[in-house]
Design a protein around this motif. Structure first.
Motif, short mmCIF file in Angstrom:
data_model
loop_
_atom_site.label_atom_id
_atom_site.label_comp_id
_atom_site.label_asym_id
_atom_site.label_seq_id
_atom_site.Cartn_x
_atom_site.Cartn_y
_atom_site.Cartn_z
N ILE A 69 -0.19 -2.51 8.33
CA ILE A 69 0.52 -2.03 7.15
C ILE A 69 -0.36 -2.39 5.95
O ILE A 69 -0.54 -3.55 5.63
CB ILE A 69 1.91 -2.66 7.04
CG1 ILE A 69 2.75 -2.27 8.28
CG2 ILE A 69 2.61 -2.22 5.76
CD1 ILE A 69 4.14 -2.86 8.29
N GLY A 70 -0.91 -1.35 5.33
CA GLY A 70 -1.97 -1.59 4.38
C GLY A 70 -3.17 -2.13 5.12
O GLY A 70 -3.64 -1.54 6.08
N SER A 71 -3.66 -3.29 4.72
CA SER A 71 -4.79 -3.91 5.41
C SER A 71 -4.36 -5.09 6.26
O SER A 71 -5.21 -5.79 6.82
CB SER A 71 -5.83 -4.37 4.38
OG SER A 71 -5.26 -5.33 3.51
N LEU A 112 2.75 -8.75 1.31
CA LEU A 112 2.40 -7.34 1.26
C LEU A 112 3.63 -6.49 1.53
O LEU A 112 4.23 -6.59 2.57
CB LEU A 112 1.32 -7.02 2.30
CG LEU A 112 0.73 -5.61 2.24
CD1 LEU A 112 -0.09 -5.46 0.98
CD2 LEU A 112 -0.12 -5.36 3.46
N PRO A 113 4.05 -5.64 0.59
CA PRO A 113 5.14 -4.71 0.87
C PRO A 113 4.68 -3.64 1.85
O PRO A 113 3.49 -3.32 1.91
CB PRO A 113 5.46 -4.12 -0.50
CG PRO A 113 4.19 -4.24 -1.26
CD PRO A 113 3.52 -5.49 -0.78
N PRO A 114 5.62 -3.08 2.67
CA PRO A 114 5.20 -2.11 3.69
C PRO A 114 4.80 -0.76 3.11
O PRO A 114 5.56 -0.13 2.39
CB PRO A 114 6.46 -1.99 4.56
CG PRO A 114 7.59 -2.35 3.66
CD PRO A 114 7.04 -3.36 2.70
N SER A 115 3.57 -0.34 3.35
CA SER A 115 3.11 0.99 2.98
C SER A 115 1.83 1.28 3.76
O SER A 115 1.19 0.37 4.29
CB SER A 115 2.83 1.06 1.48
OG SER A 115 1.80 0.14 1.13
N ASN A 116 1.48 2.55 3.85
CA ASN A 116 0.24 2.95 4.53
C ASN A 116 0.17 2.36 5.94
O ASN A 116 -0.76 1.63 6.28
CB ASN A 116 -0.99 2.51 3.73
CG ASN A 116 -0.99 3.09 2.33
OD1 ASN A 116 -0.59 4.23 2.14
ND2 ASN A 116 -1.42 2.30 1.35
N THR A 117 1.14 2.71 6.77
CA THR A 117 1.21 2.14 8.11
C THR A 117 0.31 2.89 9.09
O THR A 117 0.29 4.11 9.10
CB THR A 117 2.66 2.17 8.63
OG1 THR A 117 3.50 1.54 7.66
CG2 THR A 117 2.79 1.48 9.97
N THR A 118 -0.41 2.14 9.89
CA THR A 118 -1.27 2.72 10.94
C THR A 118 -0.92 2.09 12.27
O THR A 118 -0.83 0.87 12.38
CB THR A 118 -2.76 2.46 10.64
OG1 THR A 118 -3.09 3.03 9.38
CG2 THR A 118 -3.64 3.09 11.73
N ILE A 119 -0.71 2.95 13.29
CA ILE A 119 -0.43 2.47 14.66
C ILE A 119 -1.53 3.00 15.57
O ILE A 119 -1.85 4.17 15.56
CB ILE A 119 0.94 2.97 15.15
CG1 ILE A 119 2.07 2.46 14.24
CG2 ILE A 119 1.19 2.53 16.59
CD1 ILE A 119 3.42 3.01 14.60
N ILE A 120 -2.10 2.11 16.35
CA ILE A 120 -3.13 2.49 17.32
C ILE A 120 -2.58 2.24 18.70
O ILE A 120 -2.18 1.13 19.04
CB ILE A 120 -4.42 1.69 17.11
CG1 ILE A 120 -4.95 1.88 15.69
CG2 ILE A 120 -5.48 2.09 18.14
CD1 ILE A 120 -6.14 1.02 15.34
N THR A 121 -2.54 3.32 19.54
CA THR A 121 -2.06 3.18 20.93
C THR A 121 -3.15 3.52 21.90
O THR A 121 -4.16 4.11 21.53
CB THR A 121 -0.85 4.10 21.18
OG1 THR A 121 -1.27 5.45 21.00
CG2 THR A 121 0.30 3.78 20.25
#
Length: 235
Positions: A202-204, A226-235
């Motif tokens: 979430i962010g960096s 860090l507030p939640p934004s720009n979320t990245t999920i790697i599967t």
């Protein structure tokens, strides 16, 4: 012998031709003819390799092994080139010597077994549903009665058929304070087991200890600041 069954010829020396019996695996092979050097019996449809063969001749037993012909694959197709993480794409396998029992087929993608194996044409065509999963290039493997397809007779290379899954998609995410805490991410194609999630950012900042719930949500722990934004999920 093809999976449809047929006549087996056993060569040897048989002294009591009227009293000979043959068993293959756990089933009787009804004797059609016998002389002093050979026996012919008609065996049932089936699949498998290295089945035990026992010939009984008036209390004297002799043993050997017997194998059905390996499966031959002509073609494999899918109802969808890309599967959701839930699986469920229809896979169609066409060939010969596939048997007449769905339980004899072991069909896998990336080591995970297909579900709902159904017979369409005995010995020639089966369908199954792709298993749940994530990722790309999941290679196919087929075993019929424990035997791999014949490489010399098959016109289709099973291992060249791969399954891809859709990448994860995020639809919404809960908020938390800068003190950190639990964050729930909603979407789809997140996968079935925790091990399929390699990382969440979430962010960096990495969101720790992800837990999943049926492909559609993930709960993870966000560290403070860090507030939640720009979320990245790697599967």
């Amino acid at each position: 012998l093809p999976s449809e069954g047929g006549v087996i010829t056993i060569s040897g020396l048989f002294y009591h031709t009227q009293r000979v019996s043959v068993t293959v695996g756990s089933r009787d092979c009804p004797v059609l003819s016998v002389d002093y050097v050979s026996i012919q019996c008609r065996f049932w449809p089936g699949t498998g390799a290295s089945l035990s063969v026992t010939v009984a001749d008036t209390g004297v037993f002799a043993s050997s092994t017997f194998s059905y012909l390996p499966p031959i694959i002509y073609n494999v197709t899918s109802s969808s080139p890309i599967s959701t993480s839930l699986g469920g794409s229809v896979i169609i396998i066409t060939g010969r010597n596939l048997g007449e029992s769905p339980s004899s087929l072991d069909i896998r993608f990336g080591g995970v077994r297909c579900t709902s194996v159904d017979m369409i044409i005995p010995h020639e065509q089966y369908t199954c549903l792709s298993p749940p999963g994530t990722g790309t290039k999941k290679a196919m493997r087929i075993l019929v009665g424990g035997q791999a397809p014949s490489s010399s007779l098959s016109t289709f290379n099973v291992s060249s058929f791969t399954l891809d899954y859709h990448p994860p998609t995020i639809t919404s995410i809960t908020t938390t304070t800068t003190a950190g805490g639990f964050v729930t991410i909603f979407g789809y194609n997140f996968g079935q087991v925790d091990a399929s999630i390699q990382s969440i950012f979430i962010g960096s900042k990495r969101c720790l200890t992800p837990q999943q719930a049926q492909h559609f949500s993930i709960v993870c722990t966000l560290l403070p600041s860090l507030p939640p934004s720009n979320t990245t999920i790697i599967t």
